[in-house]
Scaffold this motif. Structure first.
Motif, PDB file in Angstrom:
ATOM      1  N   ASN A  42       1.061  -1.116   0.087  1.00 47.89           N
ATOM      2  CA  ASN A  42       0.080  -0.116   0.070  1.00 47.89           C
ATOM      3  C   ASN A  42       0.996   0.931  -0.327  1.00 47.89           C
ATOM      4  OD1 ASN A  42      -2.350  -1.365  -0.358  1.00 47.89           O
ATOM      5  ND2 ASN A  42      -1.694  -1.889   2.069  1.00 47.89           N
ATOM      6  N   LYS A  43       2.243   0.771  -0.607  1.00 49.06           N
ATOM      7  CA  LYS A  43       3.235   2.407  -0.125  1.00 49.06           C
ATOM      8  C   LYS A  43       3.254   2.798  -2.449  1.00 49.06           C
ATOM      9  CE  LYS A  43       5.412   3.980   2.679  1.00 49.06           C
ATOM     10  NZ  LYS A  43       6.196   3.435   3.843  1.00 49.06           N
ATOM     11  N   VAL A  44       3.328   3.672  -2.441  1.00 43.11           N
ATOM     12  CA  VAL A  44       3.583   3.912  -3.468  1.00 43.11           C
ATOM     13  C   VAL A  44       5.179   4.453  -3.363  1.00 43.11           C
ATOM     14  CG1 VAL A  44       3.342   6.012  -5.600  1.00 43.11           C
ATOM     15  CG2 VAL A  44       2.048   5.863  -3.871  1.00 43.11           C
ATOM     16  N   GLU A  45       5.742   3.307  -5.176  1.00 43.67           N
ATOM     17  CA  GLU A  45       6.815   3.304  -5.468  1.00 43.67           C
ATOM     18  C   GLU A  45       7.513   5.422  -5.702  1.00 43.67           C
ATOM     19  OE1 GLU A  45       9.707   1.108  -5.056  1.00 43.67           O
ATOM     20  OE2 GLU A  45       7.718   0.565  -3.916  1.00 43.67           O
ATOM     21  N   THR A  46       7.605   5.779  -5.176  1.00 43.63           N
ATOM     22  CA  THR A  46       9.166   6.760  -4.866  1.00 43.63           C
ATOM     23  C   THR A  46      10.453   6.538  -5.086  1.00 43.63           C
ATOM     24  OG1 THR A  46       8.962   7.509  -2.815  1.00 43.63           O
ATOM     25  CG2 THR A  46       7.151   7.956  -3.540  1.00 43.63           C
ATOM     26  N   PRO A  47      10.928   8.160  -5.484  1.00 43.40           N
ATOM     27  CA  PRO A  47      12.737   8.437  -5.863  1.00 43.40           C
ATOM     28  C   PRO A  47      12.867   7.921  -3.982  1.00 43.40           C
ATOM     29  CG  PRO A  47      11.519  10.310  -6.805  1.00 43.40           C
ATOM     30  CD  PRO A  47      10.209   9.170  -6.508  1.00 43.40           C
ATOM     31  N   LEU A  48      11.866   7.950  -2.610  1.00 46.10           N
ATOM     32  CA  LEU A  48      12.856   7.977  -1.456  1.00 46.10           C
ATOM     33  C   LEU A  48      12.950   6.465  -1.258  1.00 46.10           C
ATOM     34  CD1 LEU A  48      10.975  11.486   0.177  1.00 46.10           C
ATOM     35  CD2 LEU A  48      13.559  10.943  -1.140  1.00 46.10           C
TER      36      LEU A  48
END
Length: 233
Positions: free
Chosen positions: A183-189
């Motif tokens: 349920n997490k969005v993949e981001t650069p972080l």
């Protein structure tokens, strides 16, 4: 409360990324550090406003800084509230009277970081103008810029070798931002960001002959404190 350092960021975690080790080092040496976030990062892909506030408070405690000040200017809308943000920072500068101010450097993939730096520059200047706004004018000694994303050529670096663990312990407080998962969005972080950041700290350290360092850009030309021979004439 008077501060030795006032560090300003657009979002919770900006300051910790760019100068967490420097803050820990300053606090360990008895300096008072105040951190201020202009937004609550309400548009972040991961984490709620409430989570970010708790995370930033926990990170500040790890670093030894004061509990962060959290403004409510619009995430991705700082330029629309530029005048109000400058006024708020002028008020803060005049209240805490910092010796040094730190802000994000403008060369960054995230526009908010550059906008924050511009606003801080304006506030730094306006706080010293007697007839600007309310309260007694005050001019800090210097304005410096820390880097968040990317790799810039800094004007100077601060050795954080003894405070690397503390910096990354503080960054670990931002689980909503740096940890991937269901349920997490993949981001650069969430994609190895902290590993890359640690490598950058080590690279800057190598360039200066220490284990790890954080780099900064100065708003004005730095004068090298060359020791002068006493003139006996």
């Amino acid at each position: 409360m008077k501060a030795d350092i006032l560090a300003v960021g657009a979002h919770p975690d900006d300051i910790e990324i760019g100068m967490g080790g420097t803050i820990a080092k300053a606090a360990a040496n008895g300096k008072t550090v105040v951190m201020a976030h202009l937004t609550k990062a309400e548009l972040s892909s991961n984490g709620s406003v409430e989570e970010r506030l708790k995370e930033s408070a926990a990170a500040a405690k790890v670093l030894g800084a004061e509990k962060p000040l959290s403004y409510s200017f619009s995430d991705r809308g700082l330029l629309n509230e530029r005048k109000e943000a400058i006024a708020a920072l002028v008020k803060l500068i005049r209240e805490v009277k910092p010796v040094h101010i730190f802000a994000p450097y403008h060369e960054d993939r995230h526009p908010d970081h550059g906008h924050c730096g511009e606003i801080v520059k304006e506030a730094f200047f306006s706080a010293g103008i007697k007839k600007y706004g309310e309260g007694e004018s005050f001019k800090p000694e210097a304005l410096y810029y820390y880097q968040i994303n990317g790799l810039i050529k800094p004007d100077f670096a601060i050795d954080i070798s003894a405070f690397m663990n503390q910096k990354y312990e503080a960054l670990a407080c931002f689980a909503s931002q740096f940890q991937s998962g269901k349920n997490k969005v993949e981001t650069p972080l969430t994609n190895g960001y902290l590993d890359d950041l640690r490598a950058r700290d080590r690279l800057l350290g190598r360039e200066t002959g220490v284990s790890s360092a954080e780099g900064f850009v100065s708003e004005r030309l730095l004068l090298y404190p060359f020791p002068e021979k006493e003139n006996k004439e």
